[in-house]
Design a protein around this motif. Sequence first.
Motif, PDB file in Angstrom:
ATOM      1  N   ARG A 153       0.827  -1.212   0.000  1.00 29.08           N
ATOM      2  CA  ARG A 153       0.000   0.000   0.000  1.00 29.08           C
ATOM      3  C   ARG A 153       0.864   1.266   0.000  1.00 29.08           C
ATOM      4  NH1 ARG A 153      -4.918  -2.290   2.956  1.00 29.08           N
ATOM      5  NH2 ARG A 153      -6.349  -2.556   1.200  1.00 29.08           N
ATOM      6  N   GLU A 154       2.024   1.219   0.617  1.00 29.37           N
ATOM      7  CA  GLU A 154       2.921   2.371   0.557  1.00 29.37           C
ATOM      8  C   GLU A 154       3.357   2.623  -0.885  1.00 29.37           C
ATOM      9  OE1 GLU A 154       4.868   1.819   5.026  1.00 29.37           O
ATOM     10  OE2 GLU A 154       6.029   1.291   3.248  1.00 29.37           O
ATOM     11  N   ALA A 155       3.669   1.543  -1.605  1.00 28.61           N
ATOM     12  CA  ALA A 155       4.073   1.671  -3.001  1.00 28.61           C
ATOM     13  C   ALA A 155       2.917   2.208  -3.847  1.00 28.61           C
ATOM     14  CB  ALA A 155       4.538   0.321  -3.546  1.00 28.61           C
ATOM     15  N   ALA A 156       1.704   1.705  -3.605  1.00 26.53           N
ATOM     16  CA  ALA A 156       0.548   2.173  -4.358  1.00 26.53           C
ATOM     17  C   ALA A 156       0.299   3.654  -4.097  1.00 26.53           C
ATOM     18  CB  ALA A 156      -0.683   1.348  -3.986  1.00 26.53           C
ATOM     19  N   LEU A 157       0.438   4.076  -2.842  1.00 24.28           N
ATOM     20  CA  LEU A 157       0.248   5.479  -2.490  1.00 24.28           C
ATOM     21  C   LEU A 157       1.303   6.352  -3.167  1.00 24.28           C
ATOM     22  CD1 LEU A 157      -1.030   7.766  -0.859  1.00 24.28           C
ATOM     23  CD2 LEU A 157       0.384   7.068   1.092  1.00 24.28           C
ATOM     24  N   LEU A 158       2.548   5.901  -3.150  1.00 26.24           N
ATOM     25  CA  LEU A 158       3.620   6.656  -3.803  1.00 26.24           C
ATOM     26  C   LEU A 158       3.324   6.809  -5.293  1.00 26.24           C
ATOM     27  CD1 LEU A 158       6.361   8.046  -3.649  1.00 26.24           C
ATOM     28  CD2 LEU A 158       7.441   5.799  -3.981  1.00 26.24           C
ATOM     29  N   LEU A 174      -7.017   9.642  -2.848  1.00 24.03           N
ATOM     30  CA  LEU A 174      -6.001   8.675  -2.429  1.00 24.03           C
ATOM     31  C   LEU A 174      -6.664   7.468  -1.782  1.00 24.03           C
ATOM     32  CD1 LEU A 174      -3.302  11.075  -0.931  1.00 24.03           C
ATOM     33  CD2 LEU A 174      -3.171   9.830  -3.095  1.00 24.03           C
ATOM     34  N   TYR A 175      -7.664   7.722  -0.960  1.00 19.94           N
ATOM     35  CA  TYR A 175      -8.387   6.632  -0.294  1.00 19.94           C
ATOM     36  C   TYR A 175      -9.041   5.717  -1.334  1.00 19.94           C
ATOM     37  CZ  TYR A 175     -11.777   4.264   2.721  1.00 19.94           C
ATOM     38  OH  TYR A 175     -12.510   3.313   3.382  1.00 19.94           O
ATOM     39  N   GLU A 176      -9.669   6.313  -2.330  1.00 17.54           N
ATOM     40  CA  GLU A 176     -10.348   5.528  -3.365  1.00 17.54           C
ATOM     41  C   GLU A 176      -9.361   4.715  -4.190  1.00 17.54           C
ATOM     42  OE1 GLU A 176     -12.503   8.454  -5.524  1.00 17.54           O
ATOM     43  OE2 GLU A 176     -14.088   8.641  -4.013  1.00 17.54           O
ATOM     44  N   GLY A 177      -8.133   5.212  -4.317  1.00 18.00           N
ATOM     45  CA  GLY A 177      -7.124   4.487  -5.078  1.00 18.00           C
ATOM     46  C   GLY A 177      -6.467   3.359  -4.320  1.00 18.00           C
ATOM     47  N   LEU A 178      -6.611   3.372  -2.993  1.00 18.38           N
ATOM     48  CA  LEU A 178      -5.945   2.361  -2.162  1.00 18.38           C
ATOM     49  C   LEU A 178      -6.886   1.302  -1.614  1.00 18.38           C
ATOM     50  CD1 LEU A 178      -3.466   4.452   0.045  1.00 18.38           C
ATOM     51  CD2 LEU A 178      -2.944   3.093  -1.977  1.00 18.38           C
ATOM     52  N   PHE A 179      -8.139   1.674  -1.387  1.00 18.79           N
ATOM     53  CA  PHE A 179      -9.062   0.766  -0.704  1.00 18.79           C
ATOM     54  C   PHE A 179     -10.301   0.486  -1.545  1.00 18.79           C
ATOM     55  CE2 PHE A 179      -6.718   3.150   2.557  1.00 18.79           C
ATOM     56  CZ  PHE A 179      -6.124   2.102   3.239  1.00 18.79           C
ATOM     57  N   THR A 180     -10.923  -0.669  -1.282  1.00 16.47           N
ATOM     58  CA  THR A 180     -12.109  -1.083  -2.019  1.00 16.47           C
ATOM     59  C   THR A 180     -13.313  -1.088  -1.091  1.00 16.47           C
ATOM     60  OG1 THR A 180     -11.917  -3.456  -1.522  1.00 16.47           O
ATOM     61  CG2 THR A 180     -10.595  -2.608  -3.355  1.00 16.47           C
TER      62      THR A 180
END
Length: 223
Positions: A153-158, A174-180
């Motif tokens: 998730r750190e990589a996805a956020l970066l 950012l939340y929508e891009g990391l979590f479902t």
Amino acid sequence: MRVLIVEDAADVAEAIAARLSRSGMACDVAGSVAEAEDFLSVQRYDAMVLDINLPDRHGTDLLRDLRARADRTPVLMLTALFSVDDRVSALNLGADDYLVKPFDHRELDARLRALMRRDADQKSDAITLGPLTFSAATQTATLDGTALDLTRREAALLGLLLRQQGQPISKQRLYEGLFTFDDADVGLNAIELYIARLRKRLTASSIRIETQRGIGYRITTDA
């Protein structure tokens, strides 16, 4: 990056979601056109994997509806049909690419990333900001040539921050891009935790993640 997978074969959908999740994408799975429409009514996606044969309607019907309302979400069609006419029809309706079942999940991953790069007008998989280089395909980053030890998730956020580099990106995005939708127990404040972790990884470098109150976060460099 958030992807909607529209596939009624549970084993196929789960395998796609597992592969894309390992690559840092947040995946929602719909088993029908109706369920997909429910997701689309409340969530914006970076891309969609869409099967043609679905239990209630054809995937091409959903594709037609999307394009009719000017929704340009990149769509990768899946089909068990070998007819050239069927594939040409899907492309003419607005599909961006297609894969014929059975397929290699590595190819699906690569094609999907290519569609998202094209949609973002990004020529290369690698994104660079000063001494920081990030690979979306491998979800890895180097700082001054040294590999960063990042969680998935750190990589996805970066990656999300770097695609928007120089511009602020909201906490909600950012939340929508990391979590479902399956992560309903995770609150929006989780983003602050992951931002803090990333900042710690980037300590002593010229890379900064700025907080812009009421707007979001922006990644930049002093270099």
